[in-house]
Design a protein around this motif. Sequence first.
Motif, PDB file in Angstrom:
ATOM      1  N   PHE A   1      -3.611  -4.699  13.161  1.00  0.00           N
ATOM      2  CA  PHE A   1      -3.860  -5.191  11.795  1.00  0.00           C
ATOM      3  C   PHE A   1      -4.197  -3.970  10.945  1.00  0.00           C
TER       4      PHE A   1
ATOM      5  N   ASN B   1      -4.930  -2.627   7.592  1.00  0.00           N
ATOM      6  CA  ASN B   1      -5.254  -2.837   6.164  1.00  0.00           C
ATOM      7  C   ASN B   1      -5.831  -1.572   5.555  1.00  0.00           C
TER       8      ASN B   1
ATOM      9  N   ASP C   1      -7.088  -1.301  12.378  1.00  0.00           N
ATOM     10  CA  ASP C   1      -6.799   0.141  12.314  1.00  0.00           C
ATOM     11  C   ASP C   1      -8.041   0.970  12.584  1.00  0.00           C
ATOM     12  N   GLY C   2      -9.197   0.499  12.104  1.00  0.00           N
ATOM     13  CA  GLY C   2     -10.432   1.261  12.362  1.00  0.00           C
ATOM     14  C   GLY C   2     -10.748   1.338  13.836  1.00  0.00           C
TER      15      GLY C   2
ATOM     16  N   SER D   1      -8.444   0.013   6.193  1.00  0.00           N
ATOM     17  CA  SER D   1      -9.794  -0.324   5.708  1.00  0.00           C
ATOM     18  C   SER D   1     -10.702  -0.778   6.836  1.00  0.00           C
TER      19      SER D   1
HETATM   20 MG    MG Z   1      -8.965  -2.387   9.128  1.00  0.00          MG
END
Ligand code: MG
Length: 542
Positions: free
Chosen positions: A451, A453, A426-427, A455
Amino acid sequence: MNIIEALLEALAVRGAGEIFGIPGDFALPFFRIMEESGRLPLYTLSHEPGVGFAADAAARFRSGLGVAAVTYGAGAFNLVNAVAGAHAEKSPLVVVSGAPGRHEGQSGLLVHHQGPRLDTQMRVFAEITCAQARLDDPRTAHLEIARVLDAALDRARPVYIEIPRDVVGLRCRPVPEHRPRHGDPEAAAACAEEILARLQRASRPVLMVGVEVRRYGLEAKLAELARRLGVPVVTSFMGRGLLSSQEAPLAGTYLGVAGDPAITDLVEGSDCLLLLGVILSDTNFAVSAGRLDLRRTIQALDGEVRLGYYVYPELPLAGLVEALLERAVPIGDARRAPRPEYPTGLAADDEPITPTDIARAVNDLFAAHGPMPIAADMGDCLFAAMDIAQTELVAPGYYAGMGFGVPAGIGGQIATGRRMLILVGDGAFQMTGWELGNCRRLGIDPIVLLFNNRSWEMLRAFQPQSRFNDLDDWRFAEMAPAMGGSGRRVETRRALREALEEAVAAPGRFHIVEAMLPRGALSQRLERFVAGQKRHAQRSRG
Ligand code: MG
Ligand code: S1T
């Protein structure tokens, strides 16, 4: 023929297949000629980092040149990180930048987009490319183009070409043909005989292949060499995916303490490790269990061969491989080498998803529908990919720059015509994932396994106490339809399987499969990789 037409012809005959770019007023004249000539298709994207990553991935998938065209200053400086990554990972990316006209700097006014000096940009790119040219003299432009493009091909590194906007239409002579470097055949013969003698004397010889094998289009020859020698082959972390489409005694990927213990033992217990085109980076070797003495290996990289304290200079990998093939005799019995096993058979239940479940789901998908080429970003998605069955894969495995994945999948499908599977966290998606909005216009349909999370989980693995690793939940899948694709957010293993099957069954548009992962859920590979890196850092501090 004008300077741009000569450049396009030289790029095309040297294997470039397209140009990725974003124009600007300093580049409009040569973008117009590029578009009107049609000699190479022009694909525009939304932000220059994506242009660089897409062109870099096109080069990697094609084992040839990738081309990124940008405007001066604001455009070109946006490209720097992608070019630095291409340089680190030995990718022949050609940067073509517009520039102010030859006399524009004499008005006494500062020129818009310029850095501190009009030649600042050339100086910056000189640090991250292996050859540069400013085409400001039509009498020599054809020779400058040949010199720079041939450097990209021979050294598998990025190059930089700057074109003042007032010269693009000037007449230019045709660019001379590329004359590949072969090195001295006698040196290659002597070196090959020395290497083969050492392999024959060894009780546990092993071949490790790295990115140069792909960059110079040597995978088929390497597979043949490994078969003839009967010596087990492994790939480096960065070389993952090499030989996947070849018949070769491929035992797997060396990941040191993060990898399969049988592979780690095979490599670290070898008494003659032949590294062919392997970059000696910390991500490739810092995670060794500590038994790997690189000084006792044979290294062929960057046009030279090192055997202990001997060096054969000017010995390109292609020439060495040819000389080895001419003399190769059976040395070992690769059938004894470990064979990689990959997790399959994901339970279609309502359990939450783990990173290894994602690898398992992909292996099941490939088993049912055939393998797909993969473009992976940096993050746990890349480590989870180590549990996906060997398939063509491009990823920033050494430079480790985020944002590569989605643009690389776009560049890969445009260069190869094959539908891509993109793995991204996601980042990293927050950085360049929005280039997916160009897929409909470009006519491509990657499947994006996101993915999520919420985070920067890989950083949390290094520094768990930091709250800045917490990201918000952007609900990416819901944004897909507005951008011309489809999206599905999945929280269970059953839903994950279904979403992947739906995506494969519906080509013609991109799909985001947003896999929700709990914070703190790491692949086992990443857990062990982080532990290995921490140990390496402690050892380095002494
Ligand atoms: Mg992540
Ligand atoms: N910025 C860029 C352009 N590249 C980087 N590699 C970093 C910063 C540092 C960095 C990592 S891993 C990571 C960052 C910020 C977090 C990745 O987050 P995400 O994409 O969500 O993946 P995951 O949650 O699986 O970690 C490496 C160590 O340098």
